[in-house]
Design a protein around this motif. Structure first.
Motif, PDB file in Angstrom:
ATOM      1  N   ILE A 132      -1.750  -8.130 -20.366  1.00  0.00           N
ATOM      2  CA  ILE A 132      -0.476  -7.591 -20.842  1.00  0.00           C
ATOM      3  C   ILE A 132       0.316  -6.852 -19.758  1.00  0.00           C
ATOM      4  CG2 ILE A 132      -1.188  -5.321 -21.673  1.00  0.00           C
ATOM      5  CD1 ILE A 132       0.479  -5.912 -24.173  1.00  0.00           C
ATOM      6  N   MET A 133      -0.345  -6.202 -18.832  1.00  0.00           N
ATOM      7  CA  MET A 133       0.373  -5.365 -17.861  1.00  0.00           C
ATOM      8  C   MET A 133       1.398  -6.142 -17.022  1.00  0.00           C
ATOM      9  SD  MET A 133      -0.182  -2.361 -18.678  1.00  0.00           S
ATOM     10  CE  MET A 133       0.667  -1.472 -17.400  1.00  0.00           C
ATOM     11  N   PRO A 134       1.104  -7.361 -16.569  1.00  0.00           N
ATOM     12  CA  PRO A 134       2.144  -8.086 -15.835  1.00  0.00           C
ATOM     13  C   PRO A 134       3.383  -8.390 -16.698  1.00  0.00           C
ATOM     14  CG  PRO A 134       0.008  -9.071 -15.428  1.00  0.00           C
ATOM     15  CD  PRO A 134      -0.181  -8.051 -16.507  1.00  0.00           C
ATOM     16  N   LYS A 135       3.181  -8.541 -17.997  1.00  0.00           N
ATOM     17  CA  LYS A 135       4.298  -8.853 -18.902  1.00  0.00           C
ATOM     18  C   LYS A 135       5.234  -7.662 -19.100  1.00  0.00           C
ATOM     19  CE  LYS A 135       1.641 -12.067 -21.776  1.00  0.00           C
ATOM     20  NZ  LYS A 135       1.159 -12.324 -23.125  1.00  0.00           N
ATOM     21  N   VAL A 136       4.667  -6.448 -19.078  1.00  0.00           N
ATOM     22  CA  VAL A 136       5.465  -5.260 -19.399  1.00  0.00           C
ATOM     23  C   VAL A 136       5.704  -4.362 -18.189  1.00  0.00           C
ATOM     24  CG1 VAL A 136       4.723  -5.253 -21.808  1.00  0.00           C
ATOM     25  CG2 VAL A 136       3.463  -3.907 -20.136  1.00  0.00           C
ATOM     26  N   LYS A 137       5.392  -4.854 -17.003  1.00  0.00           N
ATOM     27  CA  LYS A 137       5.510  -4.055 -15.799  1.00  0.00           C
ATOM     28  C   LYS A 137       6.924  -3.481 -15.653  1.00  0.00           C
ATOM     29  CE  LYS A 137       4.176  -4.145 -11.058  1.00  0.00           C
ATOM     30  NZ  LYS A 137       3.243  -4.810 -10.210  1.00  0.00           N
ATOM     31  N   GLY A 138       7.000  -2.175 -15.545  1.00  0.00           N
ATOM     32  CA  GLY A 138       8.281  -1.500 -15.384  1.00  0.00           C
ATOM     33  C   GLY A 138       9.065  -1.315 -16.670  1.00  0.00           C
ATOM     34  N   LYS A 139       8.629  -1.976 -17.727  1.00  0.00           N
ATOM     35  CA  LYS A 139       9.356  -1.907 -18.997  1.00  0.00           C
ATOM     36  C   LYS A 139       8.682  -1.006 -20.019  1.00  0.00           C
ATOM     37  CE  LYS A 139      10.907  -6.642 -18.412  1.00  0.00           C
ATOM     38  NZ  LYS A 139      10.713  -8.014 -18.884  1.00  0.00           N
ATOM     39  N   ALA A 140       7.436  -0.615 -19.723  1.00  0.00           N
ATOM     40  CA  ALA A 140       6.702   0.256 -20.644  1.00  0.00           C
ATOM     41  C   ALA A 140       5.697   1.080 -19.854  1.00  0.00           C
ATOM     42  CB  ALA A 140       5.985  -0.572 -21.705  1.00  0.00           C
ATOM     43  N   ASP A 141       5.492   2.296 -20.288  1.00  0.00           N
ATOM     44  CA  ASP A 141       4.541   3.188 -19.652  1.00  0.00           C
ATOM     45  C   ASP A 141       3.120   2.700 -19.921  1.00  0.00           C
ATOM     46  OD1 ASP A 141       3.731   5.612 -18.311  1.00  0.00           O
ATOM     47  OD2 ASP A 141       3.170   6.378 -20.293  1.00  0.00           O
ATOM     48  N   GLY A 142       2.276   2.700 -18.894  1.00  0.00           N
ATOM     49  CA  GLY A 142       0.905   2.206 -19.023  1.00  0.00           C
ATOM     50  C   GLY A 142       0.091   2.946 -20.080  1.00  0.00           C
ATOM     51  N   LEU A 193      11.075  -6.327   0.473  1.00  0.00           N
ATOM     52  CA  LEU A 193      10.173  -6.414  -0.671  1.00  0.00           C
ATOM     53  C   LEU A 193      10.778  -7.321  -1.738  1.00  0.00           C
ATOM     54  CD1 LEU A 193       9.243  -2.640  -1.099  1.00  0.00           C
ATOM     55  CD2 LEU A 193       7.856  -4.415  -0.060  1.00  0.00           C
ATOM     56  N   SER A 194       9.923  -7.956  -2.506  1.00  0.00           N
ATOM     57  CA  SER A 194      10.399  -8.739  -3.645  1.00  0.00           C
ATOM     58  C   SER A 194      10.814  -7.772  -4.746  1.00  0.00           C
ATOM     59  CB  SER A 194       9.296  -9.669  -4.148  1.00  0.00           C
ATOM     60  OG  SER A 194       8.262  -8.905  -4.739  1.00  0.00           O
ATOM     61  N   ALA A 195      11.515  -8.284  -5.744  1.00  0.00           N
ATOM     62  CA  ALA A 195      11.960  -7.446  -6.856  1.00  0.00           C
ATOM     63  C   ALA A 195      10.756  -6.822  -7.571  1.00  0.00           C
ATOM     64  CB  ALA A 195      12.795  -8.271  -7.832  1.00  0.00           C
ATOM     65  N   GLU A 196       9.681  -7.584  -7.705  1.00  0.00           N
ATOM     66  CA  GLU A 196       8.480  -7.080  -8.369  1.00  0.00           C
ATOM     67  C   GLU A 196       7.834  -5.954  -7.560  1.00  0.00           C
ATOM     68  OE1 GLU A 196       4.171  -8.810  -9.589  1.00  0.00           O
ATOM     69  OE2 GLU A 196       5.906 -10.034 -10.157  1.00  0.00           O
ATOM     70  N   GLU A 197       7.803  -6.111  -6.235  1.00  0.00           N
ATOM     71  CA  GLU A 197       7.227  -5.071  -5.380  1.00  0.00           C
ATOM     72  C   GLU A 197       8.085  -3.807  -5.413  1.00  0.00           C
ATOM     73  OE1 GLU A 197       5.094  -8.040  -2.130  1.00  0.00           O
ATOM     74  OE2 GLU A 197       7.211  -7.496  -1.884  1.00  0.00           O
ATOM     75  N   GLU A 198       9.412  -3.977  -5.450  1.00  0.00           N
ATOM     76  CA  GLU A 198      10.306  -2.826  -5.562  1.00  0.00           C
ATOM     77  C   GLU A 198      10.053  -2.085  -6.873  1.00  0.00           C
ATOM     78  OE1 GLU A 198      14.229  -4.269  -3.022  1.00  0.00           O
ATOM     79  OE2 GLU A 198      14.200  -4.581  -5.189  1.00  0.00           O
ATOM     80  N   LEU A 199       9.867  -2.852  -7.929  1.00  0.00           N
ATOM     81  CA  LEU A 199       9.605  -2.270  -9.237  1.00  0.00           C
ATOM     82  C   LEU A 199       8.282  -1.495  -9.245  1.00  0.00           C
ATOM     83  CD1 LEU A 199      10.791  -2.105 -12.076  1.00  0.00           C
ATOM     84  CD2 LEU A 199       9.525  -4.162 -12.641  1.00  0.00           C
ATOM     85  N   THR A 200       7.297  -2.020  -8.544  1.00  0.00           N
ATOM     86  CA  THR A 200       6.008  -1.338  -8.434  1.00  0.00           C
ATOM     87  C   THR A 200       6.174   0.013  -7.753  1.00  0.00           C
ATOM     88  OG1 THR A 200       4.844  -3.451  -8.312  1.00  0.00           O
ATOM     89  CG2 THR A 200       3.666  -1.521  -7.492  1.00  0.00           C
ATOM     90  N   VAL A 201       6.945   0.048  -6.669  1.00  0.00           N
ATOM     91  CA  VAL A 201       7.178   1.301  -5.948  1.00  0.00           C
ATOM     92  C   VAL A 201       7.920   2.288  -6.848  1.00  0.00           C
ATOM     93  CG1 VAL A 201       8.378   2.364  -3.989  1.00  0.00           C
ATOM     94  CG2 VAL A 201       7.144   0.211  -3.681  1.00  0.00           C
ATOM     95  N   PHE A 202       8.931   1.797  -7.551  1.00  0.00           N
ATOM     96  CA  PHE A 202       9.697   2.661  -8.447  1.00  0.00           C
ATOM     97  C   PHE A 202       8.814   3.214  -9.560  1.00  0.00           C
ATOM     98  CE2 PHE A 202      13.897   2.225  -6.857  1.00  0.00           C
ATOM     99  CZ  PHE A 202      14.603   3.235  -7.496  1.00  0.00           C
ATOM    100  N   SER A 203       7.977   2.377 -10.122  1.00  0.00           N
ATOM    101  CA  SER A 203       7.071   2.827 -11.183  1.00  0.00           C
ATOM    102  C   SER A 203       6.138   3.913 -10.668  1.00  0.00           C
ATOM    103  CB  SER A 203       6.253   1.655 -11.718  1.00  0.00           C
ATOM    104  OG  SER A 203       7.092   0.701 -12.300  1.00  0.00           O
ATOM    105  N   ARG A 204       5.661   3.735  -9.454  1.00  0.00           N
ATOM    106  CA  ARG A 204       4.772   4.722  -8.843  1.00  0.00           C
ATOM    107  C   ARG A 204       5.502   6.058  -8.664  1.00  0.00           C
ATOM    108  NH1 ARG A 204       3.675   2.942  -3.406  1.00  0.00           N
ATOM    109  NH2 ARG A 204       2.941   1.067  -4.429  1.00  0.00           N
TER     110      ARG A 204
END
Length: 148
Positions: A126-136, A45-56
């Motif tokens: 905004i969501m792509p900018k703050v992905k993993g850095k702030a709660d939705g 997975l890319s770093a962004e995809e890993e971050l998506t899984v972690f956020s989930r």
């Protein structure tokens, strides 16, 4: 170092230190990462995809924590909170409220939003900018506050 490499190192350390809870959480997250890779048909997975899984994973545990609190299941609250504490170590540094507000204001200006009717446009930008850095939910609340 990629997130998966870091997880592997921490897993080995948890085994050596006989930290069963930490080991279980790391294994659970690694399984989620592998499942996502299989689902997407990729080797890694890319770093962004890993971050998506972690956020989930984090969101699932936060939701569970709320439900367990409502049901007065203190044993499960403690266990879930411990899992959350372990997972947050792997997440990027969270944005402060001031930083988030600045990003929201900048994004509102970019998309020329003027009312709550433009909320969808702002959130999409905004969501792509703050992905993993702030709660939705916090982002949503901040955007709504700025647009009102």
């Amino acid at each position: 170092m990629s997130l998966l490499e870091r997880l592997n190192q921490d897993m080995k350390q948890a085994m050596k230190n006989k930290e069963k809870d930490k080991l279980a959480v790391i294994r659970m997250v690694k399984a989620s990462l592998q499942n996502e890779a299989i689902k997407l048909g990729k080797q890694e997975l890319s770093a962004e995809e890993e971050l998506t899984v972690f956020s989930r994973e984090l969101k699932q545990r936060k939701d569970s924590l709320q439900e367990f609190s409502k049901a007065d299941r203190l044993d499960l609250v403690e266990k879930t909170q411990a899992e959350l504490d372990i997972l947050t170590v792997y997440m990027p540094k969270q944005l402060t409220e001031e930083e988030l507000t600045a990003i929201v204001q900048e994004t509102i200006a970019e998309v020329n939003a003027v009312s709550k009717a433009d909320m969808g446009k702002v959130m999409a930008a905004i969501m792509p900018k703050v992905k993993g850095k702030a709660d939705g939910a916090l982002v949503n609340k901040t955007v709504a506050g700025q647009l009102s």
